[in-house]
Design a protein around this motif. Structure first.
Motif, PDB file in Angstrom:
ATOM      1  N   GLY A 124      -3.487   9.309  73.512  1.00 16.06           N
ATOM      2  CA  GLY A 124      -4.172  10.371  72.800  1.00 16.06           C
ATOM      3  C   GLY A 124      -3.636  11.764  73.074  1.00 16.06           C
ATOM      4  O   GLY A 124      -4.218  12.749  72.631  1.00 16.06           O
ATOM      5  N   TYR A 125      -2.530  11.870  73.807  1.00 21.06           N
ATOM      6  CA  TYR A 125      -1.933  13.170  74.124  1.00 21.06           C
ATOM      7  C   TYR A 125      -0.496  13.178  73.630  1.00 21.06           C
ATOM      8  O   TYR A 125       0.247  12.229  73.878  1.00 21.06           O
ATOM      9  CB  TYR A 125      -1.976  13.419  75.634  1.00 21.06           C
ATOM     10  N   SER A 126      -0.102  14.235  72.954  1.00 25.76           N
ATOM     11  CA  SER A 126       1.237  14.332  72.411  1.00 25.76           C
ATOM     12  C   SER A 126       2.174  14.933  73.450  1.00 25.76           C
ATOM     13  O   SER A 126       1.910  16.016  73.973  1.00 25.76           O
ATOM     14  CB  SER A 126       1.215  15.215  71.160  1.00 25.76           C
ATOM     15  N   GLY A 127       3.245  14.239  73.767  1.00 29.81           N
ATOM     16  CA  GLY A 127       4.214  14.728  74.743  1.00 29.81           C
ATOM     17  C   GLY A 127       3.954  14.178  76.125  1.00 29.81           C
ATOM     18  O   GLY A 127       2.971  13.484  76.370  1.00 29.81           O
ATOM     19  N   GLY A 128       4.860  14.489  77.029  1.00 26.74           N
ATOM     20  CA  GLY A 128       4.747  14.008  78.401  1.00 26.74           C
ATOM     21  C   GLY A 128       3.961  14.973  79.271  1.00 26.74           C
ATOM     22  O   GLY A 128       3.851  16.154  78.978  1.00 26.74           O
ATOM     23  N   CYS A 129       3.434  14.443  80.360  1.00 30.75           N
ATOM     24  CA  CYS A 129       2.700  15.244  81.342  1.00 30.75           C
ATOM     25  C   CYS A 129       3.334  15.037  82.707  1.00 30.75           C
ATOM     26  O   CYS A 129       3.663  13.906  83.076  1.00 30.75           O
ATOM     27  CB  CYS A 129       1.245  14.814  81.421  1.00 30.75           C
TER      28      CYS A 129
ATOM     29  N   ILE B 212      -5.752   7.765  79.905  1.00 26.31           N
ATOM     30  CA  ILE B 212      -5.162   6.492  80.334  1.00 26.31           C
ATOM     31  C   ILE B 212      -3.652   6.620  80.215  1.00 26.31           C
ATOM     32  O   ILE B 212      -3.135   6.991  79.163  1.00 26.31           O
ATOM     33  CB  ILE B 212      -5.692   5.319  79.495  1.00 26.31           C
ATOM     34  N   VAL B 213      -2.956   6.314  81.309  1.00 29.07           N
ATOM     35  CA  VAL B 213      -1.497   6.390  81.336  1.00 29.07           C
ATOM     36  C   VAL B 213      -0.937   5.267  80.474  1.00 29.07           C
ATOM     37  O   VAL B 213      -1.353   4.115  80.586  1.00 29.07           O
ATOM     38  CB  VAL B 213      -0.977   6.267  82.784  1.00 29.07           C
ATOM     39  N   ARG B 214       0.026   5.603  79.598  1.00 29.42           N
ATOM     40  CA  ARG B 214       0.592   4.592  78.706  1.00 29.42           C
ATOM     41  C   ARG B 214       2.090   4.383  78.902  1.00 29.42           C
ATOM     42  O   ARG B 214       2.744   3.732  78.079  1.00 29.42           O
ATOM     43  CB  ARG B 214       0.281   4.910  77.244  1.00 29.42           C
ATOM     44  N   SER B 215       2.664   4.920  79.977  1.00 27.23           N
ATOM     45  CA  SER B 215       4.090   4.701  80.240  1.00 27.23           C
ATOM     46  C   SER B 215       4.358   4.707  81.738  1.00 27.23           C
ATOM     47  O   SER B 215       3.539   5.197  82.522  1.00 27.23           O
ATOM     48  CB  SER B 215       4.945   5.781  79.579  1.00 27.23           C
ATOM     49  N   GLU B 216       5.502   4.178  82.104  1.00 25.02           N
ATOM     50  CA  GLU B 216       5.979   4.313  83.468  1.00 25.02           C
ATOM     51  C   GLU B 216       6.556   5.725  83.595  1.00 25.02           C
ATOM     52  O   GLU B 216       6.974   6.323  82.594  1.00 25.02           O
ATOM     53  CB  GLU B 216       7.059   3.266  83.768  1.00 25.02           C
ATOM     54  N   PRO B 217       6.596   6.275  84.800  1.00 23.37           N
ATOM     55  CA  PRO B 217       7.163   7.620  84.976  1.00 23.37           C
ATOM     56  C   PRO B 217       8.654   7.653  84.656  1.00 23.37           C
ATOM     57  O   PRO B 217       9.362   6.675  84.849  1.00 23.37           O
ATOM     58  CB  PRO B 217       6.943   7.911  86.465  1.00 23.37           C
ATOM     59  N   TRP B 218       9.108   8.811  84.138  1.00 20.82           N
ATOM     60  CA  TRP B 218      10.533   9.037  83.943  1.00 20.82           C
ATOM     61  C   TRP B 218      10.836  10.468  84.372  1.00 20.82           C
ATOM     62  O   TRP B 218       9.940  11.298  84.468  1.00 20.82           O
ATOM     63  CB  TRP B 218      10.933   8.763  82.491  1.00 20.82           C
ATOM     64  N   ASP B 219      12.112  10.722  84.665  1.00 17.89           N
ATOM     65  CA  ASP B 219      12.542  12.006  85.184  1.00 17.89           C
ATOM     66  C   ASP B 219      12.922  12.972  84.060  1.00 17.89           C
ATOM     67  O   ASP B 219      13.695  12.627  83.172  1.00 17.89           O
ATOM     68  CB  ASP B 219      13.742  11.799  86.114  1.00 17.89           C
ATOM     69  N   VAL B 220      12.361  14.188  84.110  1.00 14.63           N
ATOM     70  CA  VAL B 220      12.728  15.251  83.180  1.00 14.63           C
ATOM     71  C   VAL B 220      13.132  16.450  84.048  1.00 14.63           C
ATOM     72  O   VAL B 220      12.276  17.124  84.622  1.00 14.63           O
ATOM     73  CB  VAL B 220      11.556  15.646  82.248  1.00 14.63           C
ATOM     74  N   CYS B 221      14.423  16.647  84.194  1.00 15.84           N
ATOM     75  CA  CYS B 221      14.949  17.784  84.981  1.00 15.84           C
ATOM     76  C   CYS B 221      14.319  17.862  86.375  1.00 15.84           C
ATOM     77  O   CYS B 221      13.911  18.933  86.830  1.00 15.84           O
ATOM     78  CB  CYS B 221      14.754  19.092  84.234  1.00 15.84           C
ATOM     79  N   GLY B 222      14.180  16.723  87.033  1.00 12.23           N
ATOM     80  CA  GLY B 222      13.643  16.697  88.390  1.00 12.23           C
ATOM     81  C   GLY B 222      12.139  16.565  88.485  1.00 12.23           C
ATOM     82  O   GLY B 222      11.586  16.542  89.574  1.00 12.23           O
TER      83      GLY B 222
END
Length: 60
Positions: A42-47, A24-34
């Protein structure tokens, strides 16, 4: 986006324990180096968003 169900696709490496798992997505998208990324419950870090496939609603 928040609250949507997704699975990890084959674009990036996913461990055996995460393959086929529904997240389940728990954030809005954000940009990481493009690359657009999101947080998953339940997942550590961004995907990376392009490494996820939206789970379509089941038909009744």
């Amino acid at each position: 986006m928040i609250g949507e169900k997704v699975t990890m696709n084959d674009r990036y490496y996913a461990s055996d324990k995460n393959k086929g798992r529904v997240w389940i997505v728990r954030s809005e998208p954000w940009d990481v180096c493009g690359t657009e990324c999101v947080l998953l419950e339940g997942y550590s870090g961004g995907c990376a968003l392009d490494g996820l496939t939206k789970v379509e609603k089941e038909q009744a």
